[in-house]
Scaffold this motif. Sequence first.
Motif, PDB file in Angstrom:
ATOM      1  N   ALA A  29     -41.194 -67.139  60.989  1.00  0.00           N
ATOM      2  CA  ALA A  29     -42.106 -67.402  62.106  1.00  0.00           C
ATOM      3  C   ALA A  29     -43.199 -68.384  61.692  1.00  0.00           C
ATOM      4  O   ALA A  29     -43.569 -69.278  62.464  1.00  0.00           O
ATOM      5  CB  ALA A  29     -42.720 -66.094  62.600  1.00  0.00           C
ATOM      6  N   LEU A  30     -43.695 -68.244  60.462  1.00  0.00           N
ATOM      7  CA  LEU A  30     -44.728 -69.165  59.979  1.00  0.00           C
ATOM      8  C   LEU A  30     -44.178 -70.574  59.779  1.00  0.00           C
ATOM      9  O   LEU A  30     -44.872 -71.566  60.037  1.00  0.00           O
ATOM     10  CB  LEU A  30     -45.343 -68.637  58.673  1.00  0.00           C
ATOM     11  CG  LEU A  30     -46.122 -67.327  58.799  1.00  0.00           C
ATOM     12  CD1 LEU A  30     -46.586 -66.852  57.427  1.00  0.00           C
ATOM     13  CD2 LEU A  30     -47.306 -67.486  59.743  1.00  0.00           C
ATOM     14  N   GLU A  31     -42.932 -70.676  59.334  1.00  0.00           N
ATOM     15  CA  GLU A  31     -42.308 -72.000  59.183  1.00  0.00           C
ATOM     16  C   GLU A  31     -42.181 -72.691  60.529  1.00  0.00           C
ATOM     17  O   GLU A  31     -42.351 -73.897  60.632  1.00  0.00           O
ATOM     18  CB  GLU A  31     -40.942 -71.881  58.496  1.00  0.00           C
ATOM     19  CG  GLU A  31     -41.014 -71.747  57.000  1.00  0.00           C
ATOM     20  CD  GLU A  31     -41.727 -72.919  56.313  1.00  0.00           C
ATOM     21  OE1 GLU A  31     -41.510 -74.088  56.716  1.00  0.00           O
ATOM     22  OE2 GLU A  31     -42.512 -72.670  55.394  1.00  0.00           O
ATOM     23  N   TRP A  45     -54.180 -75.960  59.951  1.00  0.00           N
ATOM     24  CA  TRP A  45     -54.008 -74.508  60.000  1.00  0.00           C
ATOM     25  C   TRP A  45     -53.911 -73.841  58.631  1.00  0.00           C
ATOM     26  O   TRP A  45     -53.498 -74.433  57.644  1.00  0.00           O
ATOM     27  CB  TRP A  45     -52.758 -74.173  60.808  1.00  0.00           C
ATOM     28  CG  TRP A  45     -51.616 -75.104  60.535  1.00  0.00           C
ATOM     29  CD1 TRP A  45     -50.870 -75.203  59.395  1.00  0.00           C
ATOM     30  CD2 TRP A  45     -51.114 -76.103  61.420  1.00  0.00           C
ATOM     31  NE1 TRP A  45     -49.939 -76.204  59.528  1.00  0.00           N
ATOM     32  CE2 TRP A  45     -50.061 -76.775  60.759  1.00  0.00           C
ATOM     33  CE3 TRP A  45     -51.446 -76.493  62.721  1.00  0.00           C
ATOM     34  CZ2 TRP A  45     -49.333 -77.807  61.347  1.00  0.00           C
ATOM     35  CZ3 TRP A  45     -50.723 -77.526  63.309  1.00  0.00           C
ATOM     36  CH2 TRP A  45     -49.686 -78.163  62.618  1.00  0.00           C
ATOM     37  N   GLU A  46     -54.305 -72.591  58.623  1.00  0.00           N
ATOM     38  CA  GLU A  46     -54.071 -71.710  57.480  1.00  0.00           C
ATOM     39  C   GLU A  46     -53.720 -70.339  58.047  1.00  0.00           C
ATOM     40  O   GLU A  46     -54.294 -69.910  59.046  1.00  0.00           O
ATOM     41  CB  GLU A  46     -55.307 -71.591  56.583  1.00  0.00           C
ATOM     42  CG  GLU A  46     -55.049 -70.669  55.393  1.00  0.00           C
ATOM     43  CD  GLU A  46     -56.277 -70.451  54.534  1.00  0.00           C
ATOM     44  OE1 GLU A  46     -56.172 -70.650  53.316  1.00  0.00           O
ATOM     45  OE2 GLU A  46     -57.333 -70.058  55.068  1.00  0.00           O
ATOM     46  N   PHE A  47     -52.778 -69.659  57.404  1.00  0.00           N
ATOM     47  CA  PHE A  47     -52.308 -68.356  57.860  1.00  0.00           C
ATOM     48  C   PHE A  47     -52.635 -67.295  56.805  1.00  0.00           C
ATOM     49  O   PHE A  47     -52.322 -67.479  55.631  1.00  0.00           O
ATOM     50  CB  PHE A  47     -50.798 -68.388  58.113  1.00  0.00           C
ATOM     51  CG  PHE A  47     -50.373 -69.521  58.996  1.00  0.00           C
ATOM     52  CD1 PHE A  47     -50.551 -69.460  60.374  1.00  0.00           C
ATOM     53  CD2 PHE A  47     -49.821 -70.671  58.449  1.00  0.00           C
ATOM     54  CE1 PHE A  47     -50.175 -70.514  61.185  1.00  0.00           C
ATOM     55  CE2 PHE A  47     -49.441 -71.736  59.249  1.00  0.00           C
ATOM     56  CZ  PHE A  47     -49.606 -71.660  60.625  1.00  0.00           C
ATOM     57  N   ILE A  48     -53.262 -66.230  57.228  1.00  0.00           N
ATOM     58  CA  ILE A  48     -53.564 -65.108  56.344  1.00  0.00           C
ATOM     59  C   ILE A  48     -52.784 -63.912  56.878  1.00  0.00           C
ATOM     60  O   ILE A  48     -53.042 -63.439  57.988  1.00  0.00           O
ATOM     61  CB  ILE A  48     -55.078 -64.800  56.317  1.00  0.00           C
ATOM     62  CG1 ILE A  48     -55.865 -66.049  55.923  1.00  0.00           C
ATOM     63  CG2 ILE A  48     -55.371 -63.638  55.381  1.00  0.00           C
ATOM     64  CD1 ILE A  48     -57.334 -65.991  56.291  1.00  0.00           C
ATOM     65  N   VAL A  49     -51.801 -63.453  56.117  1.00  0.00           N
ATOM     66  CA  VAL A  49     -50.958 -62.337  56.546  1.00  0.00           C
ATOM     67  C   VAL A  49     -51.594 -61.039  56.055  1.00  0.00           C
ATOM     68  O   VAL A  49     -51.748 -60.823  54.855  1.00  0.00           O
ATOM     69  CB  VAL A  49     -49.516 -62.485  56.011  1.00  0.00           C
ATOM     70  CG1 VAL A  49     -48.660 -61.307  56.477  1.00  0.00           C
ATOM     71  CG2 VAL A  49     -48.907 -63.812  56.459  1.00  0.00           C
ATOM     72  N   VAL A  50     -51.968 -60.197  57.005  1.00  0.00           N
ATOM     73  CA  VAL A  50     -52.649 -58.940  56.699  1.00  0.00           C
ATOM     74  C   VAL A  50     -51.684 -57.793  57.017  1.00  0.00           C
ATOM     75  O   VAL A  50     -51.148 -57.717  58.121  1.00  0.00           O
ATOM     76  CB  VAL A  50     -53.937 -58.789  57.546  1.00  0.00           C
ATOM     77  CG1 VAL A  50     -54.660 -57.494  57.195  1.00  0.00           C
ATOM     78  CG2 VAL A  50     -54.845 -59.995  57.355  1.00  0.00           C
ATOM     79  N   VAL A 109     -55.036 -66.746  61.995  1.00  0.00           N
ATOM     80  CA  VAL A 109     -54.803 -68.193  62.005  1.00  0.00           C
ATOM     81  C   VAL A 109     -56.146 -68.898  62.099  1.00  0.00           C
ATOM     82  O   VAL A 109     -56.888 -68.731  63.072  1.00  0.00           O
ATOM     83  CB  VAL A 109     -53.900 -68.613  63.185  1.00  0.00           C
ATOM     84  CG1 VAL A 109     -53.585 -70.107  63.104  1.00  0.00           C
ATOM     85  CG2 VAL A 109     -52.618 -67.792  63.205  1.00  0.00           C
ATOM     86  N   SER A 110     -56.460 -69.660  61.065  1.00  0.00           N
ATOM     87  CA  SER A 110     -57.714 -70.423  61.070  1.00  0.00           C
ATOM     88  C   SER A 110     -57.411 -71.905  60.967  1.00  0.00           C
ATOM     89  O   SER A 110     -56.300 -72.312  60.634  1.00  0.00           O
ATOM     90  CB  SER A 110     -58.627 -69.982  59.928  1.00  0.00           C
ATOM     91  OG  SER A 110     -58.195 -70.527  58.697  1.00  0.00           O
ATOM     92  N   MET A 111     -58.424 -72.712  61.264  1.00  0.00           N
ATOM     93  CA  MET A 111     -58.253 -74.166  61.214  1.00  0.00           C
ATOM     94  C   MET A 111     -59.467 -74.812  60.564  1.00  0.00           C
ATOM     95  O   MET A 111     -60.578 -74.291  60.608  1.00  0.00           O
ATOM     96  CB  MET A 111     -58.077 -74.736  62.623  1.00  0.00           C
ATOM     97  CG  MET A 111     -59.225 -74.441  63.561  1.00  0.00           C
ATOM     98  SD  MET A 111     -59.186 -75.363  65.113  1.00  0.00           S
ATOM     99  CE  MET A 111     -59.977 -76.895  64.621  1.00  0.00           C
ATOM    100  N   THR A 127     -53.404 -76.237  66.559  1.00  0.00           N
ATOM    101  CA  THR A 127     -53.363 -74.886  65.994  1.00  0.00           C
ATOM    102  C   THR A 127     -52.946 -73.865  67.050  1.00  0.00           C
ATOM    103  O   THR A 127     -52.188 -72.931  66.760  1.00  0.00           O
ATOM    104  CB  THR A 127     -54.732 -74.519  65.373  1.00  0.00           C
ATOM    105  OG1 THR A 127     -55.087 -75.527  64.415  1.00  0.00           O
ATOM    106  CG2 THR A 127     -54.686 -73.176  64.676  1.00  0.00           C
ATOM    107  N   ALA A 128     -53.407 -74.074  68.284  1.00  0.00           N
ATOM    108  CA  ALA A 128     -52.969 -73.194  69.369  1.00  0.00           C
ATOM    109  C   ALA A 128     -51.461 -73.328  69.588  1.00  0.00           C
ATOM    110  O   ALA A 128     -50.763 -72.325  69.800  1.00  0.00           O
ATOM    111  CB  ALA A 128     -53.728 -73.525  70.659  1.00  0.00           C
TER     112      ALA A 128
END
Length: 198
Positions: A29-31, A45-50, A109-111, A127-128
């Motif tokens: 999904a992230l790819e 974008w940056e993704f943080i998986v929690v 998801v941050s930018m 990013t959206a």
Amino acid sequence: MDVLEAIRTRRTTKVFSPQPVPRELIEQALEAAVWAPNHRLTEPWEFIVVQGAGTERLGQLRRQMTIDYLRGQARHGDPGSEVAPDRQIVQQGEDAYRKATAATVTVVVSMAQHPDPTIREEDYAATAVAIQNMMLAAHALGLASFWSTNNLINYEPAREFLGVSPDRRIVGLVQLGYSSAARQQQRSPATGRTRWLG
């Protein structure tokens, strides 16, 4: 799944099962997310998986944020306004905790915040779209999703826990998991909101 089918059948889900999500599905999904259209290829974008203990901590932070906010309102409200009793405030905190921990995975998801306002706006849009790509891919992989923009995105203790620096904007918290409740929804046809020129 055909992309048009994925767009038409994906629904926001707020009720998830406790079944864990395999890491390879999250990675797929992230790819998909990073293939969003992005003017100038800034890839902001940056993704943080929690997940796991991280999800528990995020829930605790959302509970505390909600209680602090409501108690602050109660202290500084209008003298004649009705103030919620403390037990109601605590209950709302528990509700907030349950919402934050509803899914086994949350992708923050941050930018990057570009100094040029035009590029910053383009990056926000990109990013959206990355989030939409992620949610469509998750749906195609059999996962449900919920994109939240609650006040936790600007709550400093949560940003510190997530390691999001002040120069970045959190665009959303995307919960991923297996749905335990189907949702139906309708959209108005595009024809009612379309004008053709030429």
